[in-house]
Every structure is written in C-alpha cells, then in structure tokens.
Design a protein around this motif. Structure first.
Motif, PDB file in Angstrom:
ATOM      1  N   SER A 119      35.188  -1.173   3.495  1.00 24.53           N
ATOM      2  CA  SER A 119      35.307  -0.403   4.733  1.00 24.53           C
ATOM      3  C   SER A 119      36.689   0.235   4.752  1.00 24.53           C
ATOM      4  N   ASP A 120      36.841   1.195   5.620  1.00 26.50           N
ATOM      5  CA  ASP A 120      38.161   1.831   5.768  1.00 26.50           C
ATOM      6  C   ASP A 120      39.207   0.845   6.272  1.00 26.50           C
ATOM      7  N   ASP A 121      38.784  -0.263   6.864  1.00 25.05           N
ATOM      8  CA  ASP A 121      39.740  -1.295   7.297  1.00 25.05           C
ATOM      9  C   ASP A 121      40.558  -1.803   6.110  1.00 25.05           C
ATOM     10  N   LEU A 122      39.943  -1.861   4.938  1.00 19.55           N
ATOM     11  CA  LEU A 122      40.677  -2.311   3.753  1.00 19.55           C
ATOM     12  C   LEU A 122      41.770  -1.316   3.378  1.00 19.55           C
ATOM     13  N   LEU A 123      41.505  -0.032   3.608  1.00 24.03           N
ATOM     14  CA  LEU A 123      42.552   0.973   3.373  1.00 24.03           C
ATOM     15  C   LEU A 123      43.739   0.723   4.302  1.00 24.03           C
ATOM     16  N   ASP A 124      43.459   0.401   5.554  1.00 18.48           N
ATOM     17  CA  ASP A 124      44.528   0.095   6.511  1.00 18.48           C
ATOM     18  C   ASP A 124      45.336  -1.110   6.053  1.00 18.48           C
ATOM     19  N   LEU A 125      44.638  -2.147   5.607  1.00 20.33           N
ATOM     20  CA  LEU A 125      45.316  -3.369   5.181  1.00 20.33           C
ATOM     21  C   LEU A 125      46.144  -3.159   3.908  1.00 20.33           C
ATOM     22  N   ALA A 126      45.698  -2.243   3.041  1.00 21.13           N
ATOM     23  CA  ALA A 126      46.453  -1.942   1.816  1.00 21.13           C
ATOM     24  C   ALA A 126      47.745  -1.214   2.154  1.00 21.13           C
ATOM     25  N   ASP A 127      47.810  -0.634   3.340  1.00 23.27           N
ATOM     26  CA  ASP A 127      49.029  -0.017   3.867  1.00 23.27           C
ATOM     27  C   ASP A 127      49.610   1.058   2.957  1.00 23.27           C
ATOM     28  N   GLY A 128      48.722   1.904   2.378  1.00 22.83           N
ATOM     29  CA  GLY A 128      49.182   3.036   1.571  1.00 22.83           C
ATOM     30  C   GLY A 128      49.560   2.700   0.144  1.00 22.83           C
ATOM     31  N   SER A 129      49.474   1.442  -0.246  1.00 24.93           N
ATOM     32  CA  SER A 129      49.874   1.069  -1.612  1.00 24.93           C
ATOM     33  C   SER A 129      48.767   1.294  -2.642  1.00 24.93           C
ATOM     34  N   LEU A 130      47.502   1.345  -2.210  1.00 25.67           N
ATOM     35  CA  LEU A 130      46.372   1.452  -3.128  1.00 25.67           C
ATOM     36  C   LEU A 130      46.344   2.825  -3.790  1.00 25.67           C
ATOM     37  N   THR A 131      46.393   2.828  -5.128  1.00 24.38           N
ATOM     38  CA  THR A 131      46.350   4.094  -5.866  1.00 24.38           C
ATOM     39  C   THR A 131      45.128   4.217  -6.757  1.00 24.38           C
ATOM     40  N   TRP A 132      44.463   3.082  -7.040  1.00 27.94           N
ATOM     41  CA  TRP A 132      43.277   3.113  -7.905  1.00 27.94           C
ATOM     42  C   TRP A 132      42.289   2.060  -7.447  1.00 27.94           C
ATOM     43  N   MET A 133      41.019   2.447  -7.424  1.00 28.53           N
ATOM     44  CA  MET A 133      39.954   1.507  -7.101  1.00 28.53           C
ATOM     45  C   MET A 133      38.848   1.672  -8.130  1.00 28.53           C
ATOM     46  N   HIS A 134      38.361   0.538  -8.642  1.00 24.89           N
ATOM     47  CA  HIS A 134      37.270   0.564  -9.614  1.00 24.89           C
ATOM     48  C   HIS A 134      36.093  -0.240  -9.071  1.00 24.89           C
ATOM     49  N   ALA A 135      34.934   0.413  -8.998  1.00 25.72           N
ATOM     50  CA  ALA A 135      33.696  -0.260  -8.606  1.00 25.72           C
ATOM     51  C   ALA A 135      32.985  -0.680  -9.884  1.00 25.72           C
ATOM     52  N   GLY A 136      32.648  -1.957  -9.982  1.00 30.10           N
ATOM     53  CA  GLY A 136      32.026  -2.461 -11.195  1.00 30.10           C
ATOM     54  C   GLY A 136      30.637  -1.908 -11.453  1.00 30.10           C
ATOM     55  N   GLY A 137      29.922  -1.543 -10.402  1.00 27.38           N
ATOM     56  CA  GLY A 137      28.569  -1.023 -10.551  1.00 27.38           C
ATOM     57  C   GLY A 137      28.547   0.490 -10.632  1.00 27.38           C
ATOM     58  N   VAL A 138      27.347   1.028 -10.671  1.00 26.25           N
ATOM     59  CA  VAL A 138      27.203   2.474 -10.783  1.00 26.25           C
ATOM     60  C   VAL A 138      26.982   3.170  -9.451  1.00 26.25           C
TER      61      VAL A 138
END
Length: 179
Positions: free
Chosen positions: A66-85
């Motif tokens: 959810s976008d809540d995780l973006l808030d909690l990452a506080d701008g530090s997240l630069t890469w996200m990998h989804a294991g599935g397709v």
C-alpha cells in the motif's frame, strides 16, 4: 560471492514467505552478510516495522502493498522488486509517479510458466490424460496435431509472448490480445 562496494552500505529489506526454506534464508544471510540486509516474514506489521530508511524492498507481497509503506520508507526507497510476474496491485498512482525503480520476476518465471502452459496444452491435445487413466487408444479420439491450428493468447506480457513463441514452434498461427 563478492558484493560491489556500491551496495555494501545500502539498506535492503527482503520479505520471505512460508515457502522460503530456513536453510535458504540462512544461506542468504551468510552470502550477503557484508550488506545491511534485513529479512522479515511476509506480514504487514513486520514490513512496517522494518521499512523505515530502507533503500531496496524485495519480494513485498501484493496483498500487503500500500502507499502507507511509501510513507513509512520516508523517501529512502529507490528500488522495489516484486518476486512474481503480476504487478497490477503495486501500480498505485502515487507509486507509478514516483522515481522508484520497479522490477519483477517475469524473466525468471516466464519460461517456466510458458513451458507449463504448453505441457498442459500437449496433455490435452495428445490425450495424455486418457492414457494416464489407463484407457487404450480405441477408447478415445485421435490426438490433435498442433501444426496449422489457430490459437488466441490473452495478454502479451513476458509470459504471453513466451507462450506465443512456443506455439509458433509447433506451427500454430497465433493471435494475441492485450487488455
């Protein structure tokens, strides 16, 4: 395995599901002990607790995202990998408009899924389900040859295109449809 020094200081969060064996998790921890790698189970609370300051998020389940995780990452997240397709659940307007690099496992899983789809098709067309049930050739219709048949593939993403490629190898005329 040596880690590029560029990544030694990155904070990485790996989410593991029940399908990950404990020996594999232990091997990952050992191999990547040089980097700041946090491994958590695939539940919302554990991810929320571990995500602040993380630069890379690997294998976040779609039902947890959810976008809540973006808030909690506080701008530090630069890469996200989804294991599935399948990635539709991740593509919130806010995430799509962000600068976060997003990758998924289509190259890893695509060939296996496409091969499996063809195996199932061949099981049906060659009547292998009847053979497995112990019937003789006289008890079921003659197998269907794929050459010069027509097929319709719904979805021309990574997996769909690999299915098309495999069908083409059997001499099938393929039409593809995208949403």
């Amino acid at each position: 395995m040596s880690i590029n020094t560029k990544y030694k200081k990155a904070r990485i969060l790996l989410v593991v599901s029940k399908g990950f064996s404990q020996s594999w998790v232990a091997e990952i921890k050992k191999e990547f002990r040089q980097i700041d790698l946090k491994i958590v189970p695939d539940n919302y609370e554990a991810i929320c607790e571990a995500i602040p300051g993380v630069e890379a998020l690997i294998n976040c389940p779609r039902h947890v995202w959810s976008d809540d995780l973006l808030d909690l990452a506080d701008g530090s997240l630069t890469w996200m990998h989804a294991g599935g397709v399948g990635v539709e659940q991740f593509l919130t307007p806010r995430f799509v408009s962000s600068e976060i690099v997003f990758t998924n496992g289509k190259i890893i899983q695509g060939p296996e899924v496409a091969d499996h789809a063809l195996a199932l098709l061949l099981t049906l067309t060659r009547r292998l389900n009847f053979v497995q049930a112990g019937l003789t050739a006289r008890e079921f219709d003659r197998p269907i040859e794929l050459k010069e048949k027509k097929a319709l593939v719904f979805g021309l993403g990574g997996i769909g295109m690999l299915v098309v490629e495999r069908l083409h190898g059997f001499g099938v005329s393929v039409t593809g449809v995208n949403p």
